[in-house]
Design a protein around this motif. Structure first.
Motif, PDB file in Angstrom:
ATOM      1  N   ASP A   9       0.866  -1.175   0.000  1.00  0.00           N
ATOM      2  CA  ASP A   9       0.000   0.000   0.000  1.00  0.00           C
ATOM      3  C   ASP A   9       0.905   1.228   0.000  1.00  0.00           C
ATOM      4  O   ASP A   9       1.673   1.446   0.946  1.00  0.00           O
ATOM      5  CB  ASP A   9      -0.898  -0.030   1.238  1.00  0.00           C
ATOM      6  CG  ASP A   9      -1.863   1.148   1.315  1.00  0.00           C
ATOM      7  OD1 ASP A   9      -1.654   2.154   0.614  1.00  0.00           O
ATOM      8  OD2 ASP A   9      -2.819   1.059   2.113  1.00  0.00           O
ATOM      9  N   SER A  10       0.826   2.044  -1.066  1.00  0.00           N
ATOM     10  CA  SER A  10       1.725   3.193  -1.197  1.00  0.00           C
ATOM     11  C   SER A  10       1.515   4.240  -0.109  1.00  0.00           C
ATOM     12  O   SER A  10       2.365   5.114   0.072  1.00  0.00           O
ATOM     13  CB  SER A  10       1.550   3.838  -2.576  1.00  0.00           C
ATOM     14  OG  SER A  10       1.950   2.957  -3.605  1.00  0.00           O
ATOM     15  N   THR A  11       0.413   4.191   0.613  1.00  0.00           N
ATOM     16  CA  THR A  11       0.155   5.179   1.658  1.00  0.00           C
ATOM     17  C   THR A  11       0.772   4.786   2.995  1.00  0.00           C
ATOM     18  O   THR A  11       0.686   5.549   3.956  1.00  0.00           O
ATOM     19  CB  THR A  11      -1.355   5.380   1.851  1.00  0.00           C
ATOM     20  OG1 THR A  11      -1.942   4.174   2.370  1.00  0.00           O
ATOM     21  CG2 THR A  11      -2.029   5.741   0.533  1.00  0.00           C
ATOM     22  N   HIS A  44       5.081  -6.868  -5.269  1.00  0.00           N
ATOM     23  CA  HIS A  44       5.277  -5.426  -5.203  1.00  0.00           C
ATOM     24  C   HIS A  44       6.559  -5.148  -4.416  1.00  0.00           C
ATOM     25  O   HIS A  44       6.865  -5.846  -3.435  1.00  0.00           O
ATOM     26  CB  HIS A  44       4.103  -4.749  -4.516  1.00  0.00           C
ATOM     27  CG  HIS A  44       2.837  -4.791  -5.312  1.00  0.00           C
ATOM     28  ND1 HIS A  44       1.619  -4.378  -4.802  1.00  0.00           N
ATOM     29  CD2 HIS A  44       2.585  -5.209  -6.583  1.00  0.00           C
ATOM     30  CE1 HIS A  44       0.689  -4.527  -5.722  1.00  0.00           C
ATOM     31  NE2 HIS A  44       1.242  -5.031  -6.807  1.00  0.00           N
ATOM     32  N   ARG A  46       9.064  -2.006  -2.625  1.00  0.00           N
ATOM     33  CA  ARG A  46       9.288  -0.619  -2.244  1.00  0.00           C
ATOM     34  C   ARG A  46      10.649  -0.155  -2.743  1.00  0.00           C
ATOM     35  O   ARG A  46      11.590  -0.939  -2.855  1.00  0.00           O
ATOM     36  CB  ARG A  46       9.233  -0.448  -0.713  1.00  0.00           C
ATOM     37  CG  ARG A  46       7.849  -0.448  -0.121  1.00  0.00           C
ATOM     38  CD  ARG A  46       6.951   0.636  -0.711  1.00  0.00           C
ATOM     39  NE  ARG A  46       7.263   1.975  -0.237  1.00  0.00           N
ATOM     40  CZ  ARG A  46       6.670   2.555   0.794  1.00  0.00           C
ATOM     41  NH1 ARG A  46       5.733   1.920   1.480  1.00  0.00           N
ATOM     42  NH2 ARG A  46       6.994   3.781   1.143  1.00  0.00           N
ATOM     43  N   GLY A  51      10.867   5.403   0.776  1.00  0.00           N
ATOM     44  CA  GLY A  51      10.255   6.721   0.699  1.00  0.00           C
ATOM     45  C   GLY A  51      11.016   7.838   1.370  1.00  0.00           C
ATOM     46  O   GLY A  51      10.490   8.950   1.489  1.00  0.00           O
ATOM     47  N   ILE A  98       5.521   1.418 -10.091  1.00  0.00           N
ATOM     48  CA  ILE A  98       4.322   1.121  -9.300  1.00  0.00           C
ATOM     49  C   ILE A  98       3.102   1.073 -10.220  1.00  0.00           C
ATOM     50  O   ILE A  98       2.790   2.060 -10.890  1.00  0.00           O
ATOM     51  CB  ILE A  98       4.121   2.168  -8.196  1.00  0.00           C
ATOM     52  CG1 ILE A  98       5.304   2.129  -7.215  1.00  0.00           C
ATOM     53  CG2 ILE A  98       2.821   1.929  -7.452  1.00  0.00           C
ATOM     54  CD1 ILE A  98       5.283   3.234  -6.175  1.00  0.00           C
ATOM     55  N   GLU A 101      -0.248   3.758 -11.027  1.00  0.00           N
ATOM     56  CA  GLU A 101       0.024   5.047 -10.398  1.00  0.00           C
ATOM     57  C   GLU A 101       1.098   5.764 -11.213  1.00  0.00           C
ATOM     58  O   GLU A 101       2.242   5.352 -11.234  1.00  0.00           O
ATOM     59  CB  GLU A 101       0.488   4.863  -8.953  1.00  0.00           C
ATOM     60  CG  GLU A 101      -0.551   4.170  -8.069  1.00  0.00           C
ATOM     61  CD  GLU A 101      -0.040   3.934  -6.656  1.00  0.00           C
ATOM     62  OE1 GLU A 101       0.692   4.788  -6.144  1.00  0.00           O
ATOM     63  OE2 GLU A 101      -0.380   2.889  -6.086  1.00  0.00           O
ATOM     64  N   LEU A 106       5.896   8.860  -3.992  1.00  0.00           N
ATOM     65  CA  LEU A 106       6.895   7.802  -3.891  1.00  0.00           C
ATOM     66  C   LEU A 106       7.631   7.621  -5.207  1.00  0.00           C
ATOM     67  O   LEU A 106       7.032   7.680  -6.285  1.00  0.00           O
ATOM     68  CB  LEU A 106       6.245   6.474  -3.496  1.00  0.00           C
ATOM     69  CG  LEU A 106       5.719   6.340  -2.073  1.00  0.00           C
ATOM     70  CD1 LEU A 106       5.121   4.951  -1.873  1.00  0.00           C
ATOM     71  CD2 LEU A 106       6.816   6.591  -1.047  1.00  0.00           C
ATOM     72  N   GLN A 109       6.217   6.389  -8.750  1.00  0.00           N
ATOM     73  CA  GLN A 109       4.940   6.993  -9.125  1.00  0.00           C
ATOM     74  C   GLN A 109       5.216   8.114 -10.139  1.00  0.00           C
ATOM     75  O   GLN A 109       5.033   9.287  -9.867  1.00  0.00           O
ATOM     76  CB  GLN A 109       4.216   7.525  -7.890  1.00  0.00           C
ATOM     77  CG  GLN A 109       3.762   6.410  -6.944  1.00  0.00           C
ATOM     78  CD  GLN A 109       3.117   6.952  -5.676  1.00  0.00           C
ATOM     79  OE1 GLN A 109       3.611   7.890  -5.053  1.00  0.00           O
ATOM     80  NE2 GLN A 109       2.004   6.359  -5.274  1.00  0.00           N
TER      81      GLN A 109
END
Length: 417
Positions: A9-11, A44, A46, A51, A98, A101, A106, A109
């Motif tokens: 979850d990118s958030t 996925h 990161r 970040g 990603i 998006e 991030l 994106q």
């Protein structure tokens, strides 16, 4: 689309996700899922600093980048039936930024970054000449990258995972820690250090908790260097369509992946030399029983590169020999020769108006080729670096008219010391 076995979850930060990955190597980090031979699945990933690096015009985030938290790895994935002595076959079916998006806070994106690390926070291949921190932001348009910090350049990215590998056995882990500790002991106060010791601070170890977490954190190896299990090899040609054969050291192999790059030059010479991003990778796995003995692969992965590299046909190449910048002769030092080739390329690009750090960032991020060209003629090794001429918006070839002058723009942000 293959089943997503490791969603992000990118958030949320890496440690707040539904499934927690890891940032150390250890045989006791539990797998997050089991896959069967022949299965395809999506992972996925990161961006390697989770970040911490931002899309702005300051390099202070690179100057203070938290090296203790890298790399943010997805996995491990246990492969059913894999046993020590086997070869794990990993096909990279697809890889990209990603998904769904195209803009956001991030890396991945719609943008990524390249950093020159400060000497006292990791340094880089040319840290003696570039001891300070710089950053370039790259914008993605399809598979092309451009930068407001490095004008006059655009190129097609060779998207790939910088890091993928299997878990070490307890014996192999002990070997790593012993030999890297012995190296550090030869110059314990060196900056940057000769190797990175186990570091409990910042360790992320999947689902481990309590006493098991403390024990593993004290023993686990950092993910920065490549080792026998593959790991952080930063091979730009490990793109879509690649098949990799990894040695298996533990039951299930325990495969992990991360550190995705939109593009990179051979060597990733600025340390954070690739265009770093988060994204996804689709994998398929299989097992060759007893493959390590059958093919003589006792350590280190072998691979069949993908066939999606950009088609550059014209290159401008620079050579270097194993003589230091102050004239000291070294014996067949191929790494020094490659450093000198890179410095010659940087010096050349400055004649067109680029600042030295902009030229350095180009060599780290763009799909340049580095080669060891002659390693037998004592005392000088020869190394070469090839720049695709088509990635520049102007003619970079030498001519009687002299170099064109470009506007270097705002330049790459430099961090305060």
């Amino acid at each position: 689309m293959p089943e997503v076995l490791f969603p992000l979850d990118s958030t949320k930060s890496f440690t707040e996700q539904q499934i927690t990955g890891h940032n150390r190597w250890h045989p006791d980090i539990p797998p997050v899922a089991e896959v069967r031979p022949g299965q395809s699945f999506r992972v996925h990933c990161r961006e390697w600093f989770d970040g911490a690096i931002h899309n702005d015009d300051s390099a202070d985030d690179v100057r203070h980048a938290p090296l203790e938290i890298v790399h943010a790895l997805s996995g491990p994935f246990a492969v059913r039936g894999a046993e020590p002595g086997d070869l794990l076959v990993v096909d990279i079916l697809d890889v990209g930024p990603i998904p769904q998006e195209d803009s956001g806070p991030l890396a991945g994106q719609g943008w990524g970054y390249t950093g020159i690390f400060a000497r006292d926070n990791g340094g880089g291949f040319l840290t003696d000449q570039f001891p300070d921190a710089y950053k370039a932001i790259w914008d993605f348009t399809g598979q092309r990258a451009t930068s407001r910090h490095v004008p006059g350049v655009s190129f097609t990215g060779m998207i790939h995972p910088g890091l993928m590998g299997t878990a070490p056995s307890a014996k192999l882990l002990a070997t790593w820690n012993a030999r890297e500790g012995a190296l550090r002991a030869t110059d314990p106060d060196r900056v940057p250090p000769l190797s990175l010791p186990p570091l409990p601070d910042g360790a992320i170890l999947g689902s481990l908790r309590g006493g098991d977490f403390d024990r593993v954190a004290a023993e686990a190896a950092r993910t920065a260097p490549p080792r026998e299990n593959g790991g952080n090899q930063d091979i730009k040609n490990m793109t879509k369509g690649t098949r990799v054969f990894y040695p298996v050291y533990v039951p299930g192999a325990n495969l992990s992946v991360g550190d995705l790059h939109f593009s990179q030059g051979d060597g990733e010479i600025t340390f954070c030399g690739a265009i770093e991003m988060g994204g996804f990778v689709d994998l398929r796995v299989d097992v060759i029983k007893g493959g390590m003995a059958t093919y003589g692969v006792s350590e280190n992965a072998i691979f069949l590169p993908g066939n999606v590299a950009p088609q550059y046909s014209e290159w401008l190449a620079f050579s270097g020999i194993s003589v230091t910048t102050d004239g000291e002769q070294r014996y067949l030092d191929s790494q020094l020769a490659f450093q000198r080739a890179c410095l010659h390329a940087i010096d050349y690009l400055t004649t067109f108006g680029y600042r030295p750090e902009q030229a350095y960032l180009i060599l780290g991020a763009a799909p340049i080729e580095g080669r060891f060209s002659g390693v037998v003629d004592i005392p000088n090794s020869c190394a070469t670096v090839y720049l695709p001429t088509a990635m520049f918006d102007f003619d970079v070839r030498p001519s009687a008219a002299g170099p064109a002058r470009i506007d270097p723009g705002r330049g790459a942000p430099k961090a305060a010391r």
